[in-house]
Design a protein around this motif. Structure first.
Motif, PDB file in Angstrom:
ATOM      1  N   ASP A  57       0.830  -1.208   0.000  1.00 18.91           N
ATOM      2  CA  ASP A  57       0.000   0.000   0.000  1.00 18.91           C
ATOM      3  C   ASP A  57       0.861   1.254   0.000  1.00 18.91           C
ATOM      4  OD1 ASP A  57      -2.598  -1.233   0.072  1.00 18.91           O
ATOM      5  OD2 ASP A  57      -2.221  -1.753   2.160  1.00 18.91           O
ATOM      6  N   PHE A  97     -11.509   0.172   2.577  1.00 20.53           N
ATOM      7  CA  PHE A  97     -10.097  -0.038   2.227  1.00 20.53           C
ATOM      8  C   PHE A  97      -9.748  -1.519   2.240  1.00 20.53           C
ATOM      9  CE2 PHE A  97      -5.746  -0.690   3.788  1.00 20.53           C
ATOM     10  CZ  PHE A  97      -5.003  -0.013   2.825  1.00 20.53           C
ATOM     11  N   ARG A 106      -7.356   2.429  -2.940  1.00 23.96           N
ATOM     12  CA  ARG A 106      -6.658   2.071  -1.712  1.00 23.96           C
ATOM     13  C   ARG A 106      -5.662   3.167  -1.312  1.00 23.96           C
ATOM     14  NH1 ARG A 106      -6.874  -3.213   0.347  1.00 23.96           N
ATOM     15  NH2 ARG A 106      -4.800  -2.968   1.284  1.00 23.96           N
TER      16      ARG A 106
END
Length: 269
Positions: A57, A97, A106
């Motif tokens: 991420d 998310f 995201r």
């Protein structure tokens, strides 16, 4: 320059300590196997940067800020109005998310969760779900200027998701390496090495030193940060040079737990 992210253990306040020990003469590229919030990259001047982190991420966010800054900043700012700074909304977005597979969505939510979540933590459960609680801040800061600056500097950087071995496998003769691994715990109750759903063990700490020693043999210097405890005192005894200093830690929820601790910088050159 501050990172756009709140980051537990971030190096903004100690970049000057790092800079005094990090060899830069004749080095064109800074390699960071644990880029984290990016404070070191943002505040040290090199021609190129290879920035690696295990957290997908984080790397996706950095690549999007690099490649689509105008669109991302405009879209992200919408999450920083007062209506979204509520506990119920935070947990709705956290659920969204965790269910999303779209990297752009995201990334937007990752920035929102980072600035609205508790104390700059980035934590996942064993199933890979982001599980940081709501932070209860009055007015979460939208880091617009920090995002712009990051995007500009990121044009010199390559961001890659991977283990620290990924970074060491791509070293060049003109590199210098700075490592900010998950720290060895000061005591059993302060162990925050669970990172990106994984755990960074003592064996991983030893393996990292092994890679630093191999890089040293190729005349590529490596600087490593960590807590200064019995384990790291022994671990870094073979370093070419080391430096001790104190830093304020603010992980603890209770104010009395926010005390100065001793850190070590160990250089292999």
């Amino acid at each position: 320059m501050r990172s756009a992210l709140k980051w537990a253990g971030g190096k903004k306040k100690v970049v000057h300590e790092i800079a005094t020990l990090l060899p830069s003469k004749g080095r064109r590229r800074l390699v960071e196997p644990f880029v984290g919030g990016g404070s070191v990259f943002l505040n040290l001047d090199f021609d190129e940067y290879l920035l690696v982190d295990l957290n997908q991420d984080l790397i996706s966010l950095f690549n999007i800020i690099k490649n689509e800054p105008t669109k991302f900043i405009s879209d992200a700012e919408k999450f920083f109005n007062g209506d979204y700074n509520q506990q119920e909304k935070y947990y709705d977005f956290r659920k969204q998310f965790n269910q999303s597979t779209d990297s752009y969505e995201r990334s937007l939510l990752f920035l929102y969760l980072n600035r609205h979540g508790y104390n700059g933590l980035c934590r996942y459960n064993k199933s890979g779900g982001y599980n940081v609680p709501f932070g209860r801040y009055k007015h979460p800061y939208f880091p617009k200027e920090e995002l712009k600056y990051f995007s500009e500097k990121a044009q010199k950087a390559t961001f890659i998701q991977g283990d620290f071995e990924t970074a060491f496998s791509q070293l060049r003769a003109d590199d210098v390496v700075y490592c900010d691994p998950p720290y060895s715990p000061i005591n059993p109750t302060s162990n925050f090495t669970a990172y990106a759903g994984n755990s960074f063990t003592d064996e991983d700490q030893k393996r990292l030193v092994g890679y630093a020693e191999l890089a040293k043999q190729k005349n590529i210097p490596t600087l490593i940060s960590n807590h200064y405890v019995d384990f790291t005192r022994e671990l870094y005894k073979g370093a070419t040079k080391s430096k001790l200093f104190q830093v304020q830690r603010s992980i603890s929820q209770k104010g009395k737990g926010r005390v100065k601790v001793q850190e070590i910088l160990a250089l292999y050159k």
